[in-house]
Design an enzyme around this catalytic site. Structure first.
Site, PDB file in Angstrom:
ATOM      1  N   SER A  50       0.640  -0.888  -0.137  1.00 19.89           N
ATOM      2  CA  SER A  50      -0.006   0.304   0.209  1.00 19.89           C
ATOM      3  C   SER A  50       0.969   1.395   0.190  1.00 19.89           C
ATOM      4  O   SER A  50       0.727   2.465   0.317  1.00 19.89           O
ATOM      5  CB  SER A  50      -1.016   0.201   1.508  1.00 19.89           C
ATOM      6  OG  SER A  50      -0.216  -0.551   1.777  1.00 19.89           O
ATOM      7  N   GLU A  70       7.829 -12.999   5.415  1.00 20.78           N
ATOM      8  CA  GLU A  70       8.681 -12.762   5.181  1.00 20.78           C
ATOM      9  C   GLU A  70      10.267 -13.616   4.994  1.00 20.78           C
ATOM     10  O   GLU A  70      11.077 -13.128   4.313  1.00 20.78           O
ATOM     11  CB  GLU A  70       9.150 -11.455   6.644  1.00 20.78           C
ATOM     12  CG  GLU A  70       7.996 -10.814   7.088  1.00 20.78           C
ATOM     13  CD  GLU A  70       6.950 -11.647   7.076  1.00 20.78           C
ATOM     14  OE1 GLU A  70       6.340 -12.215   7.949  1.00 20.78           O
ATOM     15  OE2 GLU A  70       6.055 -10.746   7.812  1.00 20.78           O
ATOM     16  N   PHE A  95       9.539  -8.079  11.750  1.00 19.66           N
ATOM     17  CA  PHE A  95       9.138  -9.299  11.405  1.00 19.66           C
ATOM     18  C   PHE A  95      10.245  -9.469   9.891  1.00 19.66           C
ATOM     19  O   PHE A  95      10.775 -10.703   9.757  1.00 19.66           O
ATOM     20  CB  PHE A  95       7.841  -9.371  10.185  1.00 19.66           C
ATOM     21  CG  PHE A  95       6.767  -9.534  11.960  1.00 19.66           C
ATOM     22  CD1 PHE A  95       6.938  -9.932  13.164  1.00 19.66           C
ATOM     23  CD2 PHE A  95       5.818  -8.092  11.127  1.00 19.66           C
ATOM     24  CE1 PHE A  95       6.075  -9.295  13.700  1.00 19.66           C
ATOM     25  CE2 PHE A  95       4.724  -7.763  12.178  1.00 19.66           C
ATOM     26  CZ  PHE A  95       4.737  -9.189  13.511  1.00 19.66           C
TER      27      PHE A  95
END
Lengths: 324, 292
Positions: A50, A70, A95
């Site tokens: 985004s 990840e 992460f």
């Protein structure tokens, strides 16, 4: 109701920095511009897409979304780098760095591939979301990985400078972006690998900051000046390679050294400075503003930073204590 | 020991019989190298000897004189502990001198128990930490698509390795990105370090699992050279839209009776001189039989 509204408003701090455009908007724009300048840049997102709308519009083929995965993302980036690209992975700090330490060590660092991990929401930026979302050990882990360059921008201008510098790096890079930064630079600073930036001159005390810690250091230096204390401020924009000479110089030219970081007291900037002093047999007053090696409180970032003294006021108090 | 085999060049018409002999030649080389080093992974290497032989001497597009040729096929040894099986082949193909094989396992050697791309020529990516290389291969396959190259990326993974969750993250992404240029080969020898997968952590139904993740799945006997040759020759084009998973059913320790009978015991070890000589005799006899 009033309380709820206030707390919701406070949470906006997570995604927009005081006095400047949010780092999320800045990074999205900066990544698109980096891809404009360099054909070999591919941006890989672990659910950070985004923020990358500009890049997706201008270079849709150089935006790779890999979702909430990840570890796969880190290793995929290694494959792209092995084929001649310069991948940039965008991920959340807890992460991207902490979860994937082993992939980064094995697939990026031991292979010396030119991949950059850009982590957002480091430190206590997601402190409201609980211990899982704190990223306060990431610098300690990153510093211990051979071949990994570690960059911690002090503000948005530094982010732009370090992002471009990362593209010149021969090997892998962690670029750890702080959220709650105050403006430090008025233009993109000159940054040299392994060198701290001298942000402010001073004779009594040297405050070395990393990431958001630099803004706190600068604010504290101004407050201390009014009390007649002359404070030098250094920006540890590169935590690795580390500027040993700057630490030794600070010990030689000022009466004390104080470090400021939004990170655990274990293994971060303060620990690195203490190591340099110890290894070189230098005796000086030393203090650090960092997070304790203890279970941390959960709350909105601004309140947490205040709680742990990672603020202009907190740093000012610590400096006064150190010099007393 | 037979050091007398003719060097088989890539692109040279290589018969199924040649490739069978080549797999046994590899077993002999592995025994020789581990004997010199004092410790190594036998049985996991023997389970993929035919696969390595067919890939390197028949299937892959390579130019050992230009190891960094951009359009070469890539090979990633996900199950990096079988590196001792890679070294004799890479040396034979000309990536590095044969003398280097004698340094295997010693300080300063480019040839370790796991492959290091910074040390040994011909290694497309380092491995050792199980579960990484399918993701890395996915990145290489993606790069090929971005660059418009038609090379393939082959990743040889162990069936124990696929217990790692990252493998399934990669499996999901490979089909999402329709990477028909990515070929995973599962060396399904049925064992992890401490025992049979069926007892310790079941991975079945393997074919259904990869198919459910959107892969084109082919199951075959991983020691059947004829089947391997045919299957690789008939792979869907690299431009096709589904990644390919070859599930090669294999036997851990294949080719040496002692190890076939106690595959787990020979995961890591070193044969006694007597065991070594017996194993060499067994393999050599089979090679002569095949060549006759």
């Amino acid at each position: 109701m009033t309380t709820t509204t206030n707390r919701a408003a406070a949470m906006e701090d997570v995604f927009s920095d005081e006095g400047q455009a949010s780092s999320l908007n800045l990074l999205g724009h900066a990544m698109a511009e980096l891809a404009d300048r360099h054909d070999d840049v591919v941006v890989i997102s672990a659910d950070m897409g985004s923020a990358l709308s500009e890049l997706r519009e201008r270079h849709p083929d150089r935006y790779v979304e890999l979702g909430i995965a990840e570890t796969n993302t880190i290793s995929v980036a290694a494959g792209l780098a092995a084929s001649g690209f310069r991948p940039y992975v965008m991920a959340f700090a807890p992460f991207g760095m902490i979860k994937c330490a082993e992939q980064i060590r094995t697939d990026w660092a031991a292979t010396m591939l030119p991949v950059t991990l850009v982590t957002r929401l480091s430190g206590l930026a997601m402190g409201y979301f609980g211990a899982s979302h704190h990223a306060v050990e990431d610098l300690a882990i990153a510093r211990s990985i051979t071949n990994l360059t570690v960059m911690t921008p002090a503000d948005n201008y530094a982010t732009l400078g370090l992002l471009e510098a990362s593209h010149q790096s021969a090997g892998p890079v962690l670029l750890r972006v702080s959220e709650a930064t105050a403006p430090v630079y008025s233009s993109v600073p000159e940054l040299e690998p392994g060198r701290f930036v001298r942000v402010r001159e001073g004779n009594d005390l040297t405050i070395i900051g990393t990431g958001a810690g630099v803004g706190c250091a600068l604010g504290a230096a101004r407050a201390l000046e009014e009390q007649g204390i002359s404070v030098a401020v250094l920006d540890a924009a590169y935590l690795k390679p580390f500027d040993v000479a700057a630490v030794l110089d600070a010990a030689a030219t000022t009466r004390a050294i104080l470090t400021v970081e939004e990170h655990s007291e274990v293994g971060g900037l303060g620990a690195a400075v203490a190591e340099v002093l110890g290894r070189n047999g230098v005796a000086t007053r030393f203090g650090s503003v960092a997070l304790p090696d203890a279970d941390l409180e959960v709350g909105v970032p601004a309140e947490l930073l205040e709680r742990y003294g990672i603020t202009v006021e907190g740093v000012t108090r610590k400096a006064q204590d150190l010099l007393a | 020991m037979t050091a007398t085999l003719t060097r088989l060049e890539r692109d040279r018409p290589t018969t199924v019989q040649d490739l069978r002999v080549r797999a046994d030649w590899l077993r002999l080389e592995v025994i020789r190298m581990i004997d010199k080093a004092g410790l190594g992974h036998y049985s996991s290497t023997f389970s993929c000897a035919e696969i390595l032989s067919v890939l390197y001497y028949r299937v892959m597009r390579l130019d050992p004189a230009t190891p960094d040729w951009a359009d070469r096929d890539r090979f990633l040894l996900g199950k990096g502990h079988a590196a001792v099986g890679l070294w004799p082949i890479l040396s034979d193909l000309g990536y590095f001198p044969r003398e280097d094989l004698d340094t295997f396992g010693y300080i300063g050697s480019p040839l370790g128990d796991h492959p290091d791309m910074r040390k040994a020529a011909g290694v497309d990516f380092s491995s050792g930490s199980l579960g990484h290389n399918l993701s890395v291969g996915l990145g290489i396959a993606m790069a090929a698509r971005l660059r418009g190259s038609d090379h393939r990326t082959f990743v040889l993974i162990g069936d124990g390795e696929i217990q790692e969750g990252q493998v399934w993250e990669a499996a999901m992404a490979a089909s999402h990105y329709e990477l028909g240029n990515l070929v995973a080969i599962v060396d399904a020898n049925g064992f992890i370090g401490s025992g049979p997968t069926s007892e310790l952590m079941s991975i079945e139904p393997l074919a259904d699992r990869f198919a459910a993740f959107g892969w084109h799945v082919i199951e075959l006997d991983g020691h059947d050279v004829d089947a391997l040759v045919t299957t690789f020759a008939d792979l869907p084009a690299p431009g096709s839209d589904r990644p390919v998973c070859l599930i090669a059913r294999t036997q851990k320790g294949r080719g040496v009776s002692l190890m076939e009978e106690a595959p787990r015991a020979w995961h890591v070890g070193c044969l006694t001189p007597e065991q070594r000589d017996d194993a060499i005799a067994e393999i050599s006899a089979r090679m002569q039989e095949v060549s006759a």
